[in-house]
Design a protein around this motif. Structure first.
Motif, short mmCIF file in Angstrom:
data_model
loop_
_atom_site.label_atom_id
_atom_site.label_comp_id
_atom_site.label_asym_id
_atom_site.label_seq_id
_atom_site.Cartn_x
_atom_site.Cartn_y
_atom_site.Cartn_z
N THR A 25 0.02 7.06 0.86
CA THR A 25 -0.39 5.66 0.97
C THR A 25 -1.64 5.39 0.14
O THR A 25 -1.70 4.40 -0.60
CB THR A 25 -0.65 5.29 2.45
N ARG A 26 -2.62 6.25 0.25
CA ARG A 26 -3.90 6.03 -0.43
C ARG A 26 -3.74 6.03 -1.95
O ARG A 26 -4.34 5.20 -2.67
CB ARG A 26 -4.90 7.11 -0.02
N TYR A 27 -2.95 6.96 -2.48
CA TYR A 27 -2.88 7.13 -3.92
C TYR A 27 -1.61 6.55 -4.56
O TYR A 27 -1.39 6.71 -5.76
CB TYR A 27 -3.02 8.62 -4.27
N ARG A 28 -0.81 5.84 -3.77
CA ARG A 28 0.39 5.24 -4.33
C ARG A 28 0.13 4.29 -5.49
O ARG A 28 0.92 4.23 -6.43
CB ARG A 28 1.18 4.53 -3.23
N PRO A 29 -0.95 3.50 -5.47
CA PRO A 29 -1.19 2.59 -6.61
C PRO A 29 -1.32 3.28 -7.96
O PRO A 29 -1.15 2.64 -9.00
CB PRO A 29 -2.51 1.90 -6.22
N PHE A 30 -1.61 4.58 -7.97
CA PHE A 30 -1.72 5.30 -9.23
C PHE A 30 -0.35 5.75 -9.75
O PHE A 30 -0.23 6.14 -10.91
CB PHE A 30 -2.64 6.52 -9.07
N ILE A 31 0.66 5.71 -8.89
CA ILE A 31 2.02 6.08 -9.27
C ILE A 31 2.91 4.86 -9.37
O ILE A 31 3.74 4.74 -10.27
CB ILE A 31 2.60 7.09 -8.26
N CYS A 32 2.74 3.93 -8.43
CA CYS A 32 3.55 2.71 -8.38
C CYS A 32 2.68 1.50 -8.70
O CYS A 32 1.63 1.32 -8.06
CB CYS A 32 4.15 2.57 -6.98
N PRO A 33 3.06 0.67 -9.66
CA PRO A 33 2.24 -0.49 -10.07
C PRO A 33 2.29 -1.63 -9.05
O PRO A 33 2.90 -2.68 -9.29
CB PRO A 33 2.84 -0.88 -11.41
#
Length: 212
Positions: A25-33
């Motif tokens: 959840t925390r690092y999803r923005p770095f994988i999913c735009p």
């Protein structure tokens, strides 16, 4: 709004989660735009997220897009349990568990529906039918935002295949965005031109579908 700011927004809630759910959840923005998705969610929308996981997109939409309603479901009980970390005790934010055979739910009353990295987890023979059922459950004029992995980018889609084998232990089935445009047009829907975005080695596409 970028990957770093979105990850920062989820820092405190993720401290209340545990294990893989907190990390994903925390690092999803770095994988999913997610910023690309959020940009297409209208201010004050009534939002429903299909396959919402821990509810991260719903939480971000509440904070950054001032949505009036942020509802969603996931087939993972663990993800739904982890959504409690967002600590929003109201009817505005709701994440519930559904079995696969119960999906898609009734989507009438929501003007925006999102489907982020869900389609490639559905068996190929069932994908088009799932999309048709989803559209049939929505109000005329509502928008469906789909973000998924672009199958035409062979190396990138293969890297995503490895990603899902490692984390979800699942063989997935990516689609070409051009194929999906034709599927929705055959239903009489208006479809935006696909947008392509790379994050790391993952090729993402996004389309916006207006329900006829």
């Amino acid at each position: 709004m970028n990957s770093f700011s979105l990850a920062d927004e989820m820092k405190l809630p993720c401290q209340k989660m545990s294990g893989l759910a907190a990390l994903k959840t925390r690092y999803r923005p770095f994988i999913c735009p997610l910023d690309m998705v959020l940009a297409k969610i209208p201010e004050g929308a009534r939002l429903y997220d299909i396959g919402c996981g821990t509810g991260a997109l719903l939480y971000l939409a509440l904070k950054l897009r001032s949505v009036k309603v942020a509802h969603g479901y996931d087939i993972s009980r663990e993800a739904v349990k982890a959504s409690e970390a967002f600590a929003i005790k109201s009817e505005i934010f709701q994440v519930r568990h559904l079995h696969p055979e119960e999906t898609p739910p009734d989507l009438h009353g929501y003007d925006t529906v999102t489907m982020i990295d869900v389609l490639h987890h559905i068996p190929p023979k069932l994908q088009d039918d799932f999309l048709r059922k989803t559209i049939s459950q929505m109000d005329s004029g509502a928008r469906l935002i789909i973000k998924d992995i672009e199958a035409s980018k062979i190396i990138g889609s293969f890297m995503n295949q490895l990603h899902d084998l490692l984390l979800a232990r699942e063989w997935v089935h990516q689609r070409r965005s051009s194929d999906l445009v034709q599927v929705f047009q055959s239903m009489g829907a208006t479809v935006s031109r696909p947008i392509l975005r790379w994050t790391l080695w993952y090729p993402h596409f996004q389309i916006v579908v207006l329900v006829p």
